[in-house]
Design an enzyme around this catalytic site. Structure first.
Site, PDB file in Angstrom:
ATOM      1  N   ASP A  80       0.951  -1.043   0.341  1.00 29.45           N
ATOM      2  CA  ASP A  80       0.467   0.041  -0.162  1.00 29.45           C
ATOM      3  C   ASP A  80       0.718   1.594   0.379  1.00 29.45           C
ATOM      4  OD1 ASP A  80      -2.780   1.427   0.524  1.00 29.45           O
ATOM      5  OD2 ASP A  80      -2.817   1.285   2.678  1.00 29.45           O
ATOM      6  N   HIS A 216     -10.094   4.841  -0.457  1.00 28.92           N
ATOM      7  CA  HIS A 216      -8.836   4.844   0.844  1.00 28.92           C
ATOM      8  C   HIS A 216      -9.485   6.137   1.497  1.00 28.92           C
ATOM      9  CE1 HIS A 216      -4.672   3.025  -0.867  1.00 28.92           C
ATOM     10  NE2 HIS A 216      -5.549   3.153  -2.253  1.00 28.92           N
ATOM     11  N   ASN A 240      -7.459   2.238   7.981  1.00 25.31           N
ATOM     12  CA  ASN A 240      -5.820   2.195   8.912  1.00 25.31           C
ATOM     13  C   ASN A 240      -6.405   2.706   9.594  1.00 25.31           C
ATOM     14  OD1 ASN A 240      -3.702   1.570   9.966  1.00 25.31           O
ATOM     15  ND2 ASN A 240      -2.572   2.818   7.854  1.00 25.31           N
TER      16      ASN A 240
HETATM   17  O1  G3H Z   1      -4.488   2.960   2.495  1.00 26.05           O
HETATM   18  C1  G3H Z   1      -4.793   3.240   3.778  1.00 26.05           C
HETATM   19  C2  G3H Z   1      -6.043   3.612   4.135  1.00 26.05           C
HETATM   20  O2  G3H Z   1      -6.358   5.060   3.227  1.00 26.05           O
HETATM   21  C3  G3H Z   1      -6.345   4.129   5.355  1.00 26.05           C
HETATM   22  O3  G3H Z   1      -6.944   5.423   5.505  1.00 26.05           O
HETATM   23  O4  G3H Z   1      -6.194   5.101   8.080  1.00 26.05           O
HETATM   24  O5  G3H Z   1      -8.354   6.790   7.283  1.00 26.05           O
HETATM   25  O6  G3H Z   1      -8.393   4.311   7.006  1.00 26.05           O
HETATM   26  P1  G3H Z   1      -7.240   5.802   6.820  1.00 26.05           P
HETATM   27 ZN    ZN Z   2      -4.585   5.395   1.491  1.00 21.17          ZN
END
Ligand code: G3H
Ligand code: ZN
Length: 290
Positions: A80, A216, A240
């Site tokens: 990622d 994302h 995340n």
């Molecule tokens: O690539 C990871 C995500 O886009 C996580 O985003 O931390 O806002 O859930 P977030």
């Molecule tokens: Zn992301």
């Protein structure tokens, strides 16, 4: 078992989305995998450059492949937010199933050139190793930190959302498999609440590009916004920050509650359970389960 791409297309057809969850450690992976297996849904595990460095590239590949083989279970591994061709290449060489090349901070033509190089490399490697490899790219800045934010990151606004015209040009030029646009989403959770998502922009970008879209910055968005965006063409949602918050809070509490405890397998289970709960709720929502 279907391939990664087939699961994405199946989600698209059903009007649901796959969940992508980031990890820094094995305990979070346990929590995520427990939730996925409980619900019987395919799952994507993501590691950013920093997460990958801490966990270990080869270690991540070994663990995910071992689970997939042992349980005959659709669990896939994504590199990622990788910021260079070399970083993408190293992860794909190690055995990741997909990579996100994130060059949103570069001028568009430079972004296109390097993204194309990643796609070409992935196609070559895929042939050589006889395995499916997907390349995703970002278009439009949505911030860069999975943490708690005091305010919406500078440079993110409705005016800077990805346009359908730019998205089509980018996809046509690069040949990517998946596109991560800016549609009101931000990385991280804003203390006063995350901005609303724009499903109508998802619809227009999807129509213009014809490829699956990835949302994302899922943490902190509203359930109804997720549902609307998934309906309009989002096939994968990334989470995340919510996992980091759940893990850290539960671990902190466990350590505070038992300050004398020094056995990791005794103080870590509440953190695994906390991750499992968050992921289960998100997977139910993304999969259209009650
Ligand atoms: O690539 C990871 C995500 O886009 C996580 O985003 O931390 O806002 O859930 P977030
Ligand atoms: Zn992301």
């Amino acid at each position: 078992m279907k391939t990664y791409k087939e699961y994405i297309l199946e989600a698209d057809k059903k009007g649901i989305a796959m969940g992508h969850f980031n990890i820094s450690n094995l305990e979070a992976l346990h929590g995520i995998y427990n939730a996925a297996k409980k619900l019987g849904v395919p799952i994507i595990i993501g590691l950013s450059e920093g997460e990958e460095e801490f966990f270990g590239k080869n270690e991540a590949v070994a663990v995910v492949r071992a689970l997939r083989a042992r349980d005959n279970y659709p669990i896939f591994l994504n590199a990622d937010h990788h910021y260079s061709f070399e970083a993408v290449k190293n992860s794909l060489d190690a055995g990741f199933d997909s990579a996100v090349i994130d060059l949103v901070k570069l001028p568009l033509e430079e972004n296109i050139k390097i993204t194309k190089q990643c796609v070409e490399y992935a196609r070559e490697l895929s042939k050589k190793e006889n395995r499916e490899i997907l390349i995703e790219a970002e278009l439009g800045f949505i911030g860069s930190s999975s943490k708690i934010l005091d305010k919406i990151p500078d440079g993110v606004s409705e005016a800077t959302m990805t346009t359908p015209e730019d998205a089509k040009h980018f996809v046509d030029e690069t040949g990517i498999d998946l596109l991560a646009p800016s549609i009101g989403n931000v990385h991280g959770m804003v203390k006063s609440g995350n901005p609303r998502l724009h499903p109508e922009r998802v619809k227009d970008i999807r129509k213009a590009t014809g490829i699956p879209l990835v949302l994302h910055g899922g943490s902190g968005s509203m359930d109804e916004d997720f549902i609307a965006c998934i309906k309009e063409g989002v096939d994968i949602v990334h989470i995340n920050t919510e996992i980091r918050v759940a893990f850290t809070k539960a671990l902190r509490k466990a350590l505070n509650d038992s300050p004398e405890e020094i056995t990791p397998y005794k103080y870590l289970p509440p953190a695994v359970d906390a991750v499992e709960k968050v992921v289960e709720a998100r997977l139910k929502l993304f999969s259209g389960m009650k």
